[in-house]
Design a protein around this motif. Structure first.
Motif, PDB file in Angstrom:
ATOM      1  N   VAL A   1      37.437  37.523  32.113  1.00  0.00           N
ATOM      2  CA  VAL A   1      36.766  37.015  33.308  1.00  0.00           C
ATOM      3  C   VAL A   1      36.860  35.488  33.378  1.00  0.00           C
ATOM      4  CG1 VAL A   1      34.465  36.682  34.312  1.00  0.00           C
ATOM      5  CG2 VAL A   1      35.243  38.969  33.680  1.00  0.00           C
TER       6      VAL A   1
ATOM      7  N   VAL B   1      39.846  34.416  35.451  1.00  0.00           N
ATOM      8  CA  VAL B   1      40.040  34.941  36.805  1.00  0.00           C
ATOM      9  C   VAL B   1      40.155  33.830  37.845  1.00  0.00           C
ATOM     10  CG1 VAL B   1      38.898  36.238  38.655  1.00  0.00           C
ATOM     11  CG2 VAL B   1      39.042  37.202  36.353  1.00  0.00           C
TER      12      VAL B   1
ATOM     13  N   GLY C   1      41.774  34.514  41.469  1.00  0.00           N
ATOM     14  CA  GLY C   1      40.942  35.652  41.822  1.00  0.00           C
ATOM     15  C   GLY C   1      39.479  35.305  41.938  1.00  0.00           C
ATOM     16  N   GLN C   2      38.649  36.318  42.130  1.00  0.00           N
ATOM     17  CA  GLN C   2      37.207  36.141  42.250  1.00  0.00           C
ATOM     18  C   GLN C   2      36.498  37.163  41.371  1.00  0.00           C
ATOM     19  OE1 GLN C   2      36.057  36.448  46.358  1.00  0.00           O
ATOM     20  NE2 GLN C   2      37.114  34.578  46.959  1.00  0.00           N
ATOM     21  N   VAL C   3      35.362  36.780  40.834  1.00  0.00           N
ATOM     22  CA  VAL C   3      34.533  37.696  40.049  1.00  0.00           C
ATOM     23  C   VAL C   3      33.485  38.286  40.987  1.00  0.00           C
ATOM     24  CG1 VAL C   3      32.978  37.950  38.082  1.00  0.00           C
ATOM     25  CG2 VAL C   3      34.910  36.354  37.954  1.00  0.00           C
TER      26      VAL C   3
ATOM     27  N   ALA D   1      33.353  44.401  33.937  1.00  0.00           N
ATOM     28  CA  ALA D   1      33.230  43.470  35.054  1.00  0.00           C
ATOM     29  C   ALA D   1      34.101  43.994  36.179  1.00  0.00           C
ATOM     30  CB  ALA D   1      33.659  42.064  34.649  1.00  0.00           C
ATOM     31  N   TYR D   2      33.829  43.527  37.396  1.00  0.00           N
ATOM     32  CA  TYR D   2      34.644  43.895  38.559  1.00  0.00           C
ATOM     33  C   TYR D   2      35.177  42.610  39.174  1.00  0.00           C
ATOM     34  CZ  TYR D   2      36.033  46.241  42.904  1.00  0.00           C
ATOM     35  OH  TYR D   2      36.754  46.740  43.965  1.00  0.00           O
ATOM     36  N   VAL D   3      36.497  42.521  39.284  1.00  0.00           N
ATOM     37  CA  VAL D   3      37.114  41.298  39.789  1.00  0.00           C
ATOM     38  C   VAL D   3      38.065  41.644  40.929  1.00  0.00           C
ATOM     39  CG1 VAL D   3      36.933  40.232  37.509  1.00  0.00           C
ATOM     40  CG2 VAL D   3      39.079  41.325  38.177  1.00  0.00           C
TER      41      VAL D   3
ATOM     42  N   ASP E   1      41.720  40.370  42.768  1.00  0.00           N
ATOM     43  CA  ASP E   1      42.902  39.527  42.606  1.00  0.00           C
ATOM     44  C   ASP E   1      43.105  38.663  43.853  1.00  0.00           C
ATOM     45  OD1 ASP E   1      44.404  40.923  44.569  1.00  0.00           O
ATOM     46  OD2 ASP E   1      45.413  42.194  43.089  1.00  0.00           O
TER      47      ASP E   1
END
Length: 260
Positions: free
Chosen positions: A90, A93, A98-100, A114-116, A118
């Motif tokens: 993370v 990212v 990308g974004q978290v 975690a969910y990220v 792209d």
């Protein structure tokens, strides 16, 4: 190998379905793939239904978060990528573009996730295993056989190299079309391609193995699903894309017989 006890970093290792009607989805997929279910109550109330084949956990079905259900968001399959450390992945990212969307959190003693998203907006879960490694059976009828990043951004695969160490190569699909392959070490672990029709959002797509694609497509229609793409042949097998009754899409694949 069909049975798995661990996953190399970057390898897709789990899928789950977030849906507006989990019980109806369990009926559909139970009939579709001959799944049984091991229902696991979660601490915050919802039930996480682990799909099993021959006693192996191979996927899961869960209710949508309330805000997504209220907003009328479609049901969707999520892909998880194995990582050695969620926190380390993370941390890379943002620099990778990308974004978290959901920061690292522990899921009881099962693992840390975690969910990220792209740079193209495709979402993916990162999973650091503890007691739950992910699917313990793959590449068999009724189990996951492939995971694919569908994106309009040809630079998106580079995000996964920077965050989880995947490398890429290209494969000629015939007719001048090239397909991007993801590699974790020497193993091919997934792919990436552009959407095949306008309006398809960038996302990670799930393929399930079946013994007969034509029979699977006909069964899906009888169970209330829709056949989005009729069965067709590719260099790696015969496929059809299905939409379940709650709106989640997936592909069924009958892999080509290996060369003798």
């Amino acid at each position: 190998m069909p049975e798995r006890t661990s996953y190399t970093q970057g390898t897709p290792n789990w899928v789950d379905l977030q849906t507006s009607d989990p019980e109806a989805a369990k009926v559909f997929y139970g009939e579709m793939f001959d799944w049984d279910f091991d229902d696991q109550p979660m601490p915050d109330g919802p039930t996480y239904s682990m799909a099993t084949v021959d006693g192996h956990h191979i996927a899961a079905i869960a209710p949508q978060p309330p805000d997504m259900k209220t907003a009328g968001a479609p049901a969707m399959w999520n892909t998880y990528l194995a990582v050695d450390s969620v926190d380390d992945a993370v941390a890379k990212v943002a620099a990778a573009g990308g974004q978290v969307a959901m920061p690292p959190m522990d899921v009881m003693d099962a693992g840390r996730m975690a969910y990220v998203m792209d740079p193209s907006g495709a979402g993916v879960c990162l999973w650091q295993a503890n007691t739950h490694i992910g699917a313990s059976l793959v590449n068999e009828p009724g189990t996951v056989i492939w995971n694919e990043l569908i994106t309009t951004d040809p630079s998106a695969p580079a995000f996964y190299e920077r965050v989880v160490g995947l490398t890429t190569s290209t494969m000629d699909m015939g007719g001048g079309d090239e397909y991007t392959l993801f590699h974790a070490g020497d193993a091919q672990v997934g792919g990436s391609t552009a959407p095949q029709a306008p309006g398809i959002p960038n996302h990670w797509h799930v393929y399930f193995a079946v013994e007969d694609v034509d029979e699977a497509a006909a069964k899906a229609a009888k169970l209330g699903g829709a056949v989005i793409t009729e069965p067709f042949d590719t260099p790696v097998g015969r496929m059809a894309t299905i939409c379940d009754p709650q709106g989640a899409t997936f592909t069924v694949m009958q892999p080509s017989a290996p060369d003798s």
